[in-house]
Scaffold this motif. Structure first.
Motif, PDB file in Angstrom:
ATOM      1  N   THR A  81       0.830  -1.106   0.051  1.00  0.00           N
ATOM      2  CA  THR A  81       0.006  -0.014   0.016  1.00  0.00           C
ATOM      3  C   THR A  81       0.812   1.161   0.075  1.00  0.00           C
ATOM      4  OG1 THR A  81      -1.499  -1.375   1.269  1.00  0.00           O
ATOM      5  CG2 THR A  81      -1.758   1.064   1.339  1.00  0.00           C
ATOM      6  N   ILE A  82       0.511   2.150  -0.775  1.00  0.00           N
ATOM      7  CA  ILE A  82       1.268   3.434  -1.243  1.00  0.00           C
ATOM      8  C   ILE A  82       0.686   4.615  -0.428  1.00  0.00           C
ATOM      9  CG2 ILE A  82       2.110   5.085  -2.653  1.00  0.00           C
ATOM     10  CD1 ILE A  82       3.841   2.847  -2.837  1.00  0.00           C
ATOM     11  N   TYR A  83       1.412   5.421   0.303  1.00  0.00           N
ATOM     12  CA  TYR A  83       0.981   6.833   0.906  1.00  0.00           C
ATOM     13  C   TYR A  83       1.888   7.793   0.581  1.00  0.00           C
ATOM     14  CZ  TYR A  83      -1.270   9.891   4.014  1.00  0.00           C
ATOM     15  OH  TYR A  83      -1.884  11.071   4.527  1.00  0.00           O
ATOM     16  N   PRO A  84       1.454   8.828  -0.136  1.00  0.00           N
ATOM     17  CA  PRO A  84       2.529   9.849  -0.268  1.00  0.00           C
ATOM     18  C   PRO A  84       2.297  10.810   1.087  1.00  0.00           C
ATOM     19  CG  PRO A  84       0.871   9.704  -2.189  1.00  0.00           C
ATOM     20  CD  PRO A  84       0.580   8.736  -1.071  1.00  0.00           C
ATOM     21  N   TYR A  85       3.428  11.446   1.495  1.00  0.00           N
ATOM     22  CA  TYR A  85       3.219  11.938   2.723  1.00  0.00           C
ATOM     23  C   TYR A  85       4.531  12.718   2.885  1.00  0.00           C
ATOM     24  CZ  TYR A  85       3.123  13.189   7.768  1.00  0.00           C
ATOM     25  OH  TYR A  85       3.216  13.733   8.983  1.00  0.00           O
TER      26      TYR A  85
ATOM     27  N   VAL B 103       7.471   9.191  -0.923  1.00  0.00           N
ATOM     28  CA  VAL B 103       6.186   8.150  -1.132  1.00  0.00           C
ATOM     29  C   VAL B 103       6.696   7.036  -0.340  1.00  0.00           C
ATOM     30  CG1 VAL B 103       5.166   6.648  -2.906  1.00  0.00           C
ATOM     31  CG2 VAL B 103       5.976   8.943  -3.676  1.00  0.00           C
ATOM     32  N   TRP B 104       5.564   6.621   0.378  1.00  0.00           N
ATOM     33  CA  TRP B 104       5.837   5.527   1.591  1.00  0.00           C
ATOM     34  C   TRP B 104       5.268   4.269   0.975  1.00  0.00           C
ATOM     35  CZ3 TRP B 104       8.840   7.334   5.721  1.00  0.00           C
ATOM     36  CH2 TRP B 104       9.134   8.051   5.933  1.00  0.00           C
ATOM     37  N   LEU B 105       5.843   3.143   1.161  1.00  0.00           N
ATOM     38  CA  LEU B 105       5.249   1.931   0.872  1.00  0.00           C
ATOM     39  C   LEU B 105       5.140   1.072   1.999  1.00  0.00           C
ATOM     40  CD1 LEU B 105       6.203  -0.382  -2.278  1.00  0.00           C
ATOM     41  CD2 LEU B 105       5.824  -1.182   0.029  1.00  0.00           C
TER      42      LEU B 105
ATOM     43  N   ALA C   1      10.633   6.446  -0.577  1.00  0.00           N
ATOM     44  CA  ALA C   1      11.340   6.951  -1.889  1.00  0.00           C
ATOM     45  C   ALA C   1      11.080   8.370  -1.958  1.00  0.00           C
ATOM     46  CB  ALA C   1      11.158   6.091  -2.999  1.00  0.00           C
ATOM     47  N   ASP C   2      11.906   8.826  -2.961  1.00  0.00           N
ATOM     48  CA  ASP C   2      11.555  10.481  -3.405  1.00  0.00           C
ATOM     49  C   ASP C   2      10.370  10.598  -4.373  1.00  0.00           C
ATOM     50  OD1 ASP C   2      13.473  11.570  -1.584  1.00  0.00           O
ATOM     51  OD2 ASP C   2      15.125  11.216  -3.255  1.00  0.00           O
TER      52      ASP C   2
END
Length: 291
Positions: free
Chosen positions: A141-145, A149-151, A172-173
């Motif tokens: 599950t990905i969450y931009p924060y 970008v957080w996986l 990751a950036d």
């Protein structure tokens, strides 16, 4: 011998998110015999809404990704297979960005985390990149924060019971950047809250993360958690409440919750009598051995 544990998906018009969450008004999408539907995700594109989900076929003993279109009145089209591989697929996480529409299905059967791009939405997808490989990770599950970008993914090993694992976080950036492991991995080893159960989202300034409660059995219920600290070196979350299967008569489990601006989607599991189950199992055995 004649009982088939059949997962199903359900939907309703989007209601205000509350603590705890009211669970009335869901409409079930029943699967055909010999199949089950699970892991629903909902997405809007060009003013149309689509539900993507795992479509498991007993004959082949693997899941494919299917989708249906749902109109404003709640009428659904017939399921359409949009992605099939030689290995099992599930949990079609969806992400819409300025670069396009992407999907990260569960490809743990291939020991990979794979990123697909829609070249013609909703039914044509191409493998864009293998984000990670060499280990079994489920329900990514990905969450931009906060500029990254957080996986979030459920890391498994061969010694663990089905469903149980450890929550690991990578960052990751950008979606196509270099993924780095979180300093505190695994950030969560609690079987009640480790495994992801749907999109991470913001509510009243709080980061909400649904998780599967696998402490007693796989996918028994959904635990709703708040992430209170997320940096490259820290991770803290706390449990808020539980969503159980009691919303539907004879329902035994619930392990996915997702929504967009228009619809909410969940799943469940019931025992059904299937007098042809032994025939389906024999057909499945023959298919796997002689295909």
């Amino acid at each position: 011998m004649f009982i088939f544990k059949q997962w199903f998906i359900a939907f309703r018009k989007k209601q205000s998110f509350s603590v705890p969450l009211a669970m009335d008004g869901f409409q079930i999408i029943p699967p055909p015999a010999g199949r089950f539907f699970a892991d629903p995700f909902v997405i809007e594109n060009e003013r149309k809404n689509y539900i993507f989900f795992e479509d498991y076929r007993l004959r082949t003993r693997k899941g494919v990704i299917s989708c249906i279109e749902i109109d404003e009145q709640g009428n659904c089209t017939e399921p359409q297979t949009i992605l099939e591989k030689e290995y099992h697929l599930a949990y079609p996480f969806l992400l819409k960005t300025e670069q396009g529409i992407f999907m990260i299905p569960d490809t743990s059967a291939n020991n990979t985390i794979e990123l697909y791009e829609a070249v013609k939405f909703p039914d044509q997808w191409v493998l864009k990149r293998v984000l990670m490989s060499g280990f079994k990770a489920s329900d990514s599950t990905i969450y931009p924060y906060n500029g990254k970008v957080w996986l979030f993914t459920n890391a498994m090993n061969s010694c663990e019971p089905a469903g149980k694992g450890e929550l690991c976080v990578f960052y990751a950036d950008s979606l196509f950047g270099e993924w780095k492991p979180h300093r505190c991995n695994p950030v969560n080893q609690d079987p009640r809250t480790a495994r992801p159960a749907g999109n991470i989202f913001l509510h009243d300034g709080k980061i909400i993360r649904p998780s599967q409660n696998c402490s007693l059995e796989y996918g028994a219920s959904v635990m709703v958690n708040e992430i209170t600290r997320l940096t490259e070196t820290e991770y803290v979350e706390q449990q808020l409440f539980e969503i159980g299967p009691e919303w539907y008569q004879n329902n035994r489990r619930l392990h996915t919750y997702n929504s967009n601006n228009h619809w909410e989607v969940i799943d469940g599991l019931i025992d059904i009598v299937d007098v042809f189950k032994p025939v389906r199992w024999l057909s499945s055995y023959w298919f796997r051995c002689y295909k």
